[in-house]
Structures are given as structure tokens and as C-alpha cells.
Design a protein around this motif. Structure first.
Motif: not given
Length: 245
Positions: A69-96
Motif C-alpha cells: 500500500a502507498e500513502l497518497t495525497r488526501d486531496n485527489h479529485l478522483t480515484g484515477t487522479d490517485r492512480v496517476a500519483e502512483i504512476a509517477a512513482r512506480i514505472p509500468a507500461r499499463t496501469y489497471v
């Protein structure tokens, strides 16, 4: 199947107006977020699953059950914005993205969206299935209009497709799994506020369309059951009970 290029991210926000502390609500004795993570672990190794949350309590429960589990910002607009924060930290080709309030999400649907992404790695995908008349009339269920090329035309809460007679003639509803690249996620998260139609519909997928990001719709089962209201907990528990007999 090689999952090295795939990262399943489960966004889980602690606060919920209709169901406070929703990710940690017990579902037949197991925290909801753990049930969702276990459905994902039926498809991919646990090291390819990350719960993205705004609350340390959710992090602690995930770690206790062997999930990252990763702690993210508490003011994200949506779940997809939260996924975007993870994508900026953890490299992958595809995020599901599998929603954290889907404790009985169908593993075969996760396989389907991964297969679709493997076949077209740069595309953005969303799942859908047929809906009933009761679901068509209920604004809880998100409806999709899909072109003959399987591209999403529009998505929202209205009773669409409509007709002159006002009756129900079939339709599609959203199944809450998405797949996207880090580039698409970065564009999605680049806005400072929810886009106009996204805000009206209260549906994060609308933002893709407002930003002119194509979305491909793939068929999934109708077995997913999101927990949005207290009564949904009883409905999901009944499903789990029935599956064990």
C-alpha cells in the motif's frame, strides 16, 4: 502470462458520505479493501498490486494482510487522479485501476482488460456489461453509449439510450475497471479541478472525453457489485454466502 509491465492500482479513499470508512468496512468478516485485493491476486502476483490510499489505517490493514500500500495525497479529485500519483512513482507500461469498493470483482474481467491492453498497449480501456431496466432507471449506475467501433461516445447517469416511447430498450452500464498508460494518466491529472461535465455527472470517466482522450470499451461480466450504500454490504455478503454453498 508475463505481468512485469502491468501494475494493478486499487484506489481507496477513507472518507465516504454514504458509508464512512468504506474501505475498512467488514464484508463477511474481512475488510472490503482486502477482499478486493484478493480478487486481483487471483490474476496477478501480489507484487503487481498496490493499494493507493489517503489514510494510514488503510495502509496498516493492507500490510497486515500481505498487500503493498502507498500513502497518497488526501486531496485527489478522483480515484484515477490517485492512480496517476502512483504512476509517477512506480514505472509500468499499463496501469489497471480496480475500484477499492468492488469486493467480489470478477477475476476473469481483470484478465480481459489485461489481455486487451497487451493487444493495444497505448489505448485506454473501460469495461461494460448489459444493464437491467431497474439499473437503467437508477442514477447510481453509470450508463455508456458506445460506437460501432467500440469507442466510448458518452458516459453518465441519464436513462440512455432513450426513445420516443420513454421505455427501456436495453443498454450498457460501466464495470469499474480501467487500463491506461502513464502518459494518459499525466494528461488526465493535469487539470486543477473536475472538468464541467465530469462535475455534473459525478463520473470520473467523463473527463477523458472532455480532454479528447479516446476510450475503448470492452465487454465484461455483470457479476461485479460495488459497495456505495450501507444496504450494498448486505447484498454482497449474501452473494459471498451463496458462493460458498
Amino acid at each position: 502470462m508475463n505481468f512485469d509491465d502491468i501494475l494493478i492500482v486499487i484506489p481507496a479513499r477513507f472518507s465516504s458520505k454514504r458509508l464512512p470508512g468504506k474501505p475498512l468496512v467488514p464484508i463477511a468478516g474481512v475488510p472490503m479493501i482486502i477482499r478486493t485485493a484478493k480478487q486481483c491476486a487471483a490474476v496477478v502476483p501480489r507484487d503487481r498490486i498496490v493499494v493507493a490510499t489517503d489514510d494510514q489505517r488503510i495502509v496498516d490493514v493492507c500490510l497486515e494482510h500481505g498487500f503493498r500500500a502507498e500513502l497518497t495525497r488526501d486531496n485527489h479529485l478522483t480515484g484515477t487522479d490517485r492512480v496517476a500519483e502512483i504512476a509517477a512513482r512506480i514505472p509500468a507500461r499499463t496501469y489497471v485501476n480496480v475500484q477499492g469498493d468492488e469486493p467480489v470483482f470478477e477475476p476473469d474481467d481483470i484478465r480481459a482488460i489485461i489481455d486487451a491492453s497487451n493487444a493495444n498497449p497505448t489505448a485506454t480501456f473501460i469495461g461494460s456489461c448489459a444493464l437491467t431496466e431497474a439499473q437503467w432507471r437508477d442514477s447510481k449506475y453509470i450508463k455508456l453509449l458506445v460506437g460501432l467501433d467500440q469507442q466510448l461516445i458518452y458516459i453518465g447517469r441519464a436513462m440512455v439510450p432513450g426513445s420516443h416511447d420513454g421505455g427501456f430498450h436495453g443498454g450498457s452500464r460501466q464495470v469499474c475497471a480501467y487500463a491506461y498508460t502513464s502518459e494518459v494518466l499525466a494528461k488526465y491529472a493535469s487539470v486543477a479541478a473536475r472538468t464541467p461535465l465530469e462535475a455534473i455527472e459525478d463520473c470520473e470517466v467523463v473527463r477523458f472525453l472532455e480532454l479528447s482522450i479516446p476510450v475503448t470499451v470492452i465487454p465484461m461480466s455483470d457479476r461485479s457489485m460495488s459497495v456505495d450504500r450501507p444496504e450494498d454490504v448486505l447484498r454482497v455478503e449474501a452473494t459471498i454466502e451463496a458462493s460458498t454453498h
